[in-house]
Scaffold this motif. Sequence first.
Motif, PDB file in Angstrom:
ATOM      1  N   THR A  39       0.851  -1.180   0.000  1.00  0.00           N
ATOM      2  CA  THR A  39       0.000   0.000   0.000  1.00  0.00           C
ATOM      3  C   THR A  39       0.892   1.238   0.000  1.00  0.00           C
ATOM      4  OG1 THR A  39      -1.806   1.126   1.160  1.00  0.00           O
ATOM      5  CG2 THR A  39      -0.221  -0.075   2.519  1.00  0.00           C
ATOM      6  N   TYR A  40       0.424   2.290  -0.655  1.00  0.00           N
ATOM      7  CA  TYR A  40       1.255   3.477  -0.761  1.00  0.00           C
ATOM      8  C   TYR A  40       0.417   4.749  -0.743  1.00  0.00           C
ATOM      9  CZ  TYR A  40       0.058   2.384  -5.617  1.00  0.00           C
ATOM     10  OH  TYR A  40      -0.614   2.049  -6.766  1.00  0.00           O
ATOM     11  N   ASP A  41       1.033   5.807  -0.246  1.00  0.00           N
ATOM     12  CA  ASP A  41       0.444   7.138  -0.206  1.00  0.00           C
ATOM     13  C   ASP A  41       1.474   8.060  -0.854  1.00  0.00           C
ATOM     14  OD1 ASP A  41      -1.003   9.407   0.353  1.00  0.00           O
ATOM     15  OD2 ASP A  41      -0.576   9.396   2.501  1.00  0.00           O
ATOM     16  N   ILE A  42       1.197   8.457  -2.082  1.00  0.00           N
ATOM     17  CA  ILE A  42       2.143   9.244  -2.871  1.00  0.00           C
ATOM     18  C   ILE A  42       1.564  10.635  -3.078  1.00  0.00           C
ATOM     19  CG2 ILE A  42       3.439   9.345  -5.050  1.00  0.00           C
ATOM     20  CD1 ILE A  42       4.091   6.896  -3.209  1.00  0.00           C
ATOM     21  N   SER A  43       2.335  11.668  -2.737  1.00  0.00           N
ATOM     22  CA  SER A  43       1.809  13.036  -2.741  1.00  0.00           C
ATOM     23  C   SER A  43       1.692  13.657  -4.140  1.00  0.00           C
ATOM     24  CB  SER A  43       2.662  13.932  -1.847  1.00  0.00           C
ATOM     25  OG  SER A  43       3.985  13.987  -2.345  1.00  0.00           O
ATOM     26  N   ASP A  44       2.455  13.187  -5.097  1.00  0.00           N
ATOM     27  CA  ASP A  44       2.457  13.756  -6.446  1.00  0.00           C
ATOM     28  C   ASP A  44       1.741  12.808  -7.413  1.00  0.00           C
ATOM     29  OD1 ASP A  44       3.742  15.670  -8.548  1.00  0.00           O
ATOM     30  OD2 ASP A  44       4.317  13.649  -9.210  1.00  0.00           O
ATOM     31  N   GLN A  45       0.800  13.332  -8.178  1.00  0.00           N
ATOM     32  CA  GLN A  45      -0.002  12.506  -9.090  1.00  0.00           C
ATOM     33  C   GLN A  45       0.849  11.789 -10.140  1.00  0.00           C
ATOM     34  OE1 GLN A  45      -3.000  12.005  -8.269  1.00  0.00           O
ATOM     35  NE2 GLN A  45      -3.876  10.981 -10.012  1.00  0.00           N
ATOM     36  N   GLY A  46       1.861  12.467 -10.664  1.00  0.00           N
ATOM     37  CA  GLY A  46       2.743  11.847 -11.664  1.00  0.00           C
ATOM     38  C   GLY A  46       3.516  10.673 -11.085  1.00  0.00           C
ATOM     39  N   ARG A  47       4.068  10.855  -9.888  1.00  0.00           N
ATOM     40  CA  ARG A  47       4.781   9.754  -9.216  1.00  0.00           C
ATOM     41  C   ARG A  47       3.811   8.630  -8.891  1.00  0.00           C
ATOM     42  NH1 ARG A  47       7.210  13.569  -6.241  1.00  0.00           N
ATOM     43  NH2 ARG A  47       6.137  13.032  -4.303  1.00  0.00           N
ATOM     44  N   TRP A  48       2.595   8.991  -8.457  1.00  0.00           N
ATOM     45  CA  TRP A  48       1.588   7.970  -8.138  1.00  0.00           C
ATOM     46  C   TRP A  48       1.325   7.100  -9.366  1.00  0.00           C
ATOM     47  CZ3 TRP A  48      -3.004   6.233  -9.957  1.00  0.00           C
ATOM     48  CH2 TRP A  48      -3.699   5.333  -9.141  1.00  0.00           C
ATOM     49  N   ARG A  49       1.162   7.719 -10.541  1.00  0.00           N
ATOM     50  CA  ARG A  49       0.907   6.951 -11.772  1.00  0.00           C
ATOM     51  C   ARG A  49       2.064   6.025 -12.105  1.00  0.00           C
ATOM     52  NH1 ARG A  49      -0.137  11.735 -14.040  1.00  0.00           N
ATOM     53  NH2 ARG A  49      -2.223  12.471 -13.661  1.00  0.00           N
ATOM     54  N   ASP A  76       6.338  10.905   0.607  1.00  0.00           N
ATOM     55  CA  ASP A  76       5.605   9.697   0.244  1.00  0.00           C
ATOM     56  C   ASP A  76       5.782   8.607   1.300  1.00  0.00           C
ATOM     57  OD1 ASP A  76       5.091  11.048  -2.165  1.00  0.00           O
ATOM     58  OD2 ASP A  76       6.797  10.111  -3.166  1.00  0.00           O
ATOM     59  N   HIS A  77       4.905   7.607   1.237  1.00  0.00           N
ATOM     60  CA  HIS A  77       5.007   6.481   2.161  1.00  0.00           C
ATOM     61  C   HIS A  77       4.568   5.208   1.446  1.00  0.00           C
ATOM     62  CE1 HIS A  77       3.610   4.336   6.017  1.00  0.00           C
ATOM     63  NE2 HIS A  77       4.915   4.234   5.928  1.00  0.00           N
ATOM     64  N   ASP A 129      12.087   2.488  -3.743  1.00  0.00           N
ATOM     65  CA  ASP A 129      12.961   3.384  -2.985  1.00  0.00           C
ATOM     66  C   ASP A 129      13.530   4.487  -3.871  1.00  0.00           C
ATOM     67  OD1 ASP A 129      14.286   4.076  -0.485  1.00  0.00           O
ATOM     68  OD2 ASP A 129      16.130   3.397  -1.471  1.00  0.00           O
ATOM     69  N   ALA A 130      13.830   4.139  -5.123  1.00  0.00           N
ATOM     70  CA  ALA A 130      14.382   5.120  -6.063  1.00  0.00           C
ATOM     71  C   ALA A 130      13.308   6.064  -6.614  1.00  0.00           C
ATOM     72  CB  ALA A 130      15.075   4.392  -7.216  1.00  0.00           C
ATOM     73  N   LEU A 152      -5.878  -4.290  -5.911  1.00  0.00           N
ATOM     74  CA  LEU A 152      -7.034  -4.519  -5.047  1.00  0.00           C
ATOM     75  C   LEU A 152      -7.888  -3.268  -4.905  1.00  0.00           C
ATOM     76  CD1 LEU A 152      -5.440  -6.576  -2.129  1.00  0.00           C
ATOM     77  CD2 LEU A 152      -6.689  -7.431  -4.120  1.00  0.00           C
ATOM     78  N   GLN A 153      -7.236  -2.145  -4.627  1.00  0.00           N
ATOM     79  CA  GLN A 153      -7.908  -0.866  -4.454  1.00  0.00           C
ATOM     80  C   GLN A 153      -6.977   0.228  -4.936  1.00  0.00           C
ATOM     81  OE1 GLN A 153      -9.143  -0.440  -0.379  1.00  0.00           O
ATOM     82  NE2 GLN A 153     -10.924  -1.747  -0.666  1.00  0.00           N
ATOM     83  N   LEU A 154      -7.436   1.468  -4.848  1.00  0.00           N
ATOM     84  CA  LEU A 154      -6.711   2.607  -5.419  1.00  0.00           C
ATOM     85  C   LEU A 154      -5.192   2.521  -5.253  1.00  0.00           C
ATOM     86  CD1 LEU A 154      -6.978   5.266  -6.920  1.00  0.00           C
ATOM     87  CD2 LEU A 154      -7.232   6.404  -4.728  1.00  0.00           C
ATOM     88  N   SER A 155      -4.703   2.384  -4.071  1.00  0.00           N
ATOM     89  CA  SER A 155      -3.255   2.324  -3.833  1.00  0.00           C
ATOM     90  C   SER A 155      -2.874   1.080  -3.046  1.00  0.00           C
ATOM     91  CB  SER A 155      -2.798   3.583  -3.081  1.00  0.00           C
ATOM     92  OG  SER A 155      -2.997   4.723  -3.866  1.00  0.00           O
ATOM     93  N   VAL A 156      -3.511  -0.038  -3.377  1.00  0.00           N
ATOM     94  CA  VAL A 156      -3.277  -1.295  -2.657  1.00  0.00           C
ATOM     95  C   VAL A 156      -3.142  -2.439  -3.663  1.00  0.00           C
ATOM     96  CG1 VAL A 156      -4.151  -2.896  -0.919  1.00  0.00           C
ATOM     97  CG2 VAL A 156      -4.664  -0.447  -0.722  1.00  0.00           C
ATOM     98  N   PHE A 157      -2.059  -3.208  -3.524  1.00  0.00           N
ATOM     99  CA  PHE A 157      -1.815  -4.364  -4.384  1.00  0.00           C
ATOM    100  C   PHE A 157      -1.538  -5.592  -3.528  1.00  0.00           C
ATOM    101  CE2 PHE A 157      -1.269  -1.140  -7.497  1.00  0.00           C
ATOM    102  CZ  PHE A 157      -1.462  -1.735  -8.732  1.00  0.00           C
TER     103      PHE A 157
END
Length: 97
Positions: free
Chosen positions: A9-19, A62-63, A54-55, A32-37
């Motif tokens: 699961t992740y919480d990414i602050s920038d939309q581009g990085r999230w994608r 982010d987390h 990590d890179a 599984l869900q928006l930010s869950v695999f």
Amino acid sequence: MDQRLYIVTYDISDQGRWRRIFKLMKGYGEWLQLSVFQCRLTPIQHAELIALLDAMIHHSEDHVMLLDLGVADKVVPRVVSLGKADFTPIEHEPVIV
């Protein structure tokens, strides 16, 4: 093959990085869900995924969490799933080369 079952699961602050992270994760597991695999990973795949994530992330913004549920073929997840999608552990599928 020694695989373990992970929930990532992740919480990414920038939309581009999230994608970019979402696209990376689609190559490693089941969405599984928006930010869950849910991922079945060998030790090598696990180390590779951690290095790539990590890179990619900004550590101060982010987390990302990888929850190890145990040996994939032996784990019986106890999950309460409410709403439209049920949780089903990823099955081991043969790879034909």
